[in-house]
Structure formats: C-alpha cells, structure tokens
Design an enzyme around this catalytic site. Sequence first.
Site, mmCIF file in Angstrom:
data_model
loop_
_atom_site.group_PDB
_atom_site.id
_atom_site.type_symbol
_atom_site.label_atom_id
_atom_site.label_comp_id
_atom_site.label_asym_id
_atom_site.label_seq_id
_atom_site.Cartn_x
_atom_site.Cartn_y
_atom_site.Cartn_z
ATOM 1 N N LYS A 38 14.794 4.018 -28.518
ATOM 2 C CA LYS A 38 15.419 3.101 -29.481
ATOM 3 C C LYS A 38 14.336 2.364 -30.280
ATOM 4 C CE LYS A 38 15.619 -0.137 -25.679
ATOM 5 N NZ LYS A 38 16.373 -0.514 -24.484
ATOM 6 N N ARG A 132 25.312 -8.314 -19.814
ATOM 7 C CA ARG A 132 24.977 -8.030 -21.201
ATOM 8 C C ARG A 132 25.989 -7.006 -21.685
ATOM 9 N NH1 ARG A 132 19.075 -5.859 -23.052
ATOM 10 N NH2 ARG A 132 19.914 -3.995 -22.069
ATOM 11 N N TYR A 248 -6.532 -20.096 -44.554
ATOM 12 C CA TYR A 248 -5.542 -21.165 -44.715
ATOM 13 C C TYR A 248 -5.760 -22.259 -43.677
ATOM 14 C CZ TYR A 248 -2.546 -18.383 -47.836
ATOM 15 O OH TYR A 248 -2.024 -17.669 -48.876
ATOM 16 N N MET A 296 -0.428 -13.266 -44.369
ATOM 17 C CA MET A 296 0.626 -12.248 -44.457
ATOM 18 C C MET A 296 0.059 -10.838 -44.396
ATOM 19 S SD MET A 296 3.474 -11.625 -47.431
ATOM 20 C CE MET A 296 4.176 -13.264 -47.268
HETATM 21 C C1 LIG Z 1 15.682 -0.199 -23.354
HETATM 22 C C2 LIG Z 1 16.401 0.302 -22.158
HETATM 23 C C3 LIG Z 1 15.721 1.035 -21.188
HETATM 24 C C4 LIG Z 1 14.201 1.163 -21.168
HETATM 25 O O1 LIG Z 1 13.686 -0.051 -20.663
HETATM 26 P P1 LIG Z 1 12.101 -0.302 -20.471
HETATM 27 O O2 LIG Z 1 12.050 -1.656 -19.864
HETATM 28 O O3 LIG Z 1 11.512 -0.252 -21.828
HETATM 29 O O4 LIG Z 1 11.604 0.767 -19.585
HETATM 30 C C5 LIG Z 1 16.462 1.591 -20.158
HETATM 31 N N1 LIG Z 1 17.809 1.417 -20.088
HETATM 32 C C6 LIG Z 1 18.494 0.687 -20.989
HETATM 33 C C7 LIG Z 1 19.954 0.517 -20.847
HETATM 34 C C8 LIG Z 1 17.812 0.102 -22.053
HETATM 35 O O5 LIG Z 1 18.482 -0.636 -22.936
#
Ligand SMILES: *Cc1c(COP(=O)(O)O)cnc(C)c1O
Length: 348
Positions: A38, A132, A248, A296
């Site tokens: 992701k 969550r 700055y 920046m």
């Molecule tokens: C992002 C995520 C992972 C990976 O987690 P890491 O801590 O980056 O290894 C695994 N399972 C779910 C559901 C996630 O959202």
Amino acid sequence: MIAIPSPLRLRLDSAALVANWRWLAAQSGAAACGAAIKANGYGLGARAVMEHLAKAGCRDFFVATWGEAAALMPLPAGTSLSVLHGVGADDMVAARSLPVRPVLNSVEQVVRWREAGEGRPCDVMVDTGMNRLGLRVDEALGGALDGLSIETLHSHLASADEDSAQNAQQLEAFRTVRQHVSARRYSLANSAGICLGADYAFDLTRPGIALYGGIPLPEAAGHISQVVFPEARLLQIRSVPAGEAVGYGATWTAPADSRVAVVNMGYADGYLRCHAGSGGATWNGKPLPLIGRVSMDMIAFDASTAAGLNEGDWLAIDYDLPTVSQSSGLSQYELLTGLGARFDRTWV
Ligand SMILES: *Cc1c(COP(=O)(O)O)cnc(C)c1O
C-alpha cells in the site's frame, strides 16, 4: 519529450528487498509470506516492488484502496492482490471488474458482497482488539460469515512492535475465531508479528515495513538491510565566513570560516523540518552534518571537511531507518511513505 533528470533520486536496492523478504519468509516457517505494498509500496513504487518480489516467489500482495489496485493491473502471473479497506458502496464497480479480492471489514460489507459479489471469493478481517477495521469477534462467531467463500481470514495486531500483553490476547482471540469460521487460510502477522514467533504465523504473513528496511523489533536487527538510499544533487557550494548565519531564521552560525553545501531537497520532498539538529549526509566517505533549517526545496550541510566537493556532485542522505527514526522522532513508516514525487526512483 526531452528527458529531464531530477536532482533527487532514490537508489533502491532490489537485492536487499528480496533478501529481506526471504528472511521474513524463513521466519514465517511453513506459512506463506506475502507483502503489503500500500501507499505506493511504502513510497518505493508498488509496481516495481511487486515485480521484484513476485520473481522471488511472493504470491500474496495487499494494498489499501481500489485505486491502488487498479494501478497494478495487469497482475504478474500467479499473484493475488487484496484490498485491505474493503468495499464501500462506491467501490463495487471496481470490486466486480478487477481480479482482486476485497478484505471485508464489517457486517454491512459482507451483506454487500453477498448481494452483489456474484459468489466471488473474498478475504475477511476480524478485529481482535485493535478497534480499527474488521468484524467484531462476536459478529464473526454469530453467523455473519456463514456460507461465505473466504479465501483468507485476517486479523491485525495492534501492539506487535511492543512487548505487550495485548499480543497474546489477540492471538487467543484469533485462535477462537479460527476454530469457528472456515476459510482457506488464516493470517495475523505483520512485520513485527513475524518477529513474535511461529505461533503468530498461521498460513500467511503480511510484512510491510521490514521488507523496505524497517526494523520492527530488535530481533530483526542484523537480518534486515536498508533498501532505500536517498541522494540529492549539490546546487552550490559557498564560503561562509566565521560569524555569518545560514538559512531561514539564522539558526546556524559558522563557528569558523566554513564551506557550506546547498542541496536540492527539502520538506516538500518529505525531508521534514524535524531533521534539523540531527540530519546528515555523506560524500566520498566524509560525513556532512545538516545545518540550519530545512527549507521547502533546499537544505544545507557543513562541507568544511569535504575538500573537492563540487556543484553537481551527489550526496548520500543519511537514511538508516531505525537510526533516523530515533533522531528525528518520525516513525520508520513516515520516513518512507513521505518521500515525494520529485525523486527519480532507480532500482539497482
Ligand atoms: C500495513 C499492514 C500490514 C503491514 O504492516 P507492517 O507493520 O508494515 O509490517 C499488514 N497487515 C495490515 C492489515 C496492514 O494494514
């Protein structure tokens, strides 16, 4: 179109990525080892990460959203992709047209998938204490999933990177769910969860951060290597007489006549202001401390010891994730996912 090289680049080490995955796969024992890709593969580039890991034998990939999934089409041969955020009402067109499974996260999503999913397989997330995403355990045990064709039943650990009693509690809860809900596979562990031991691996693990060089728990130190090496080009080198200030707010004053290297990178590239006071770079083996504030698109280093450094040279920015996380206060995750669009991403 003319090719315009960026003055910022990420050198991405494919051998380190694959070696990290292999170590995590070995720690996963008999379980398959997948990959969370992701947020554009934690900033590295999801497509390239997917291809490198698929070639190494990784089969199970995870993104957050349907847009991320669509951008990965067509999938490498033999791989499967799941969307962790499930299916909202607006996602059903994408969910029915892409060869991707949703991870259903609520009773409502299960109902939606039963009505419109045309019997296609899905994954399911059960919440074992993080609150969550996911069905509650009582919902999962209460019949909400009966008859559903579940490829992988997931849960997610809230405190795996800490020595917390919550880990054992979630493990127990997940075992109970597993006894009562039938699925082809069961999956609980992220990177830190893999380091908690074989009990947490079940049939499939889902590492993210450790693939990319993050150290989730001390157990992984020495086994996981850095993958992402940011480099930035020197715009200008200037002589700053003793007593004059740089940048700055004039927060750094030259203690002696100094040479200052002004470099093409700043907070718009994800190199945030909290690196001031601890950031650094290397050129030709010489450590160059970051001085003054982060702008920046520019930062400055004290290059007084780096004789021969010239405009156009490339500096290697210090980016060992656990070290820089400690010194900057940013998480290892933020250090990666913040790296901006102006970096050329080059795999070696
Ligand atoms: C992002 C995520 C992972 C990976 O987690 P890491 O801590 O980056 O290894 C695994 N399972 C779910 C559901 C996630 O959202």
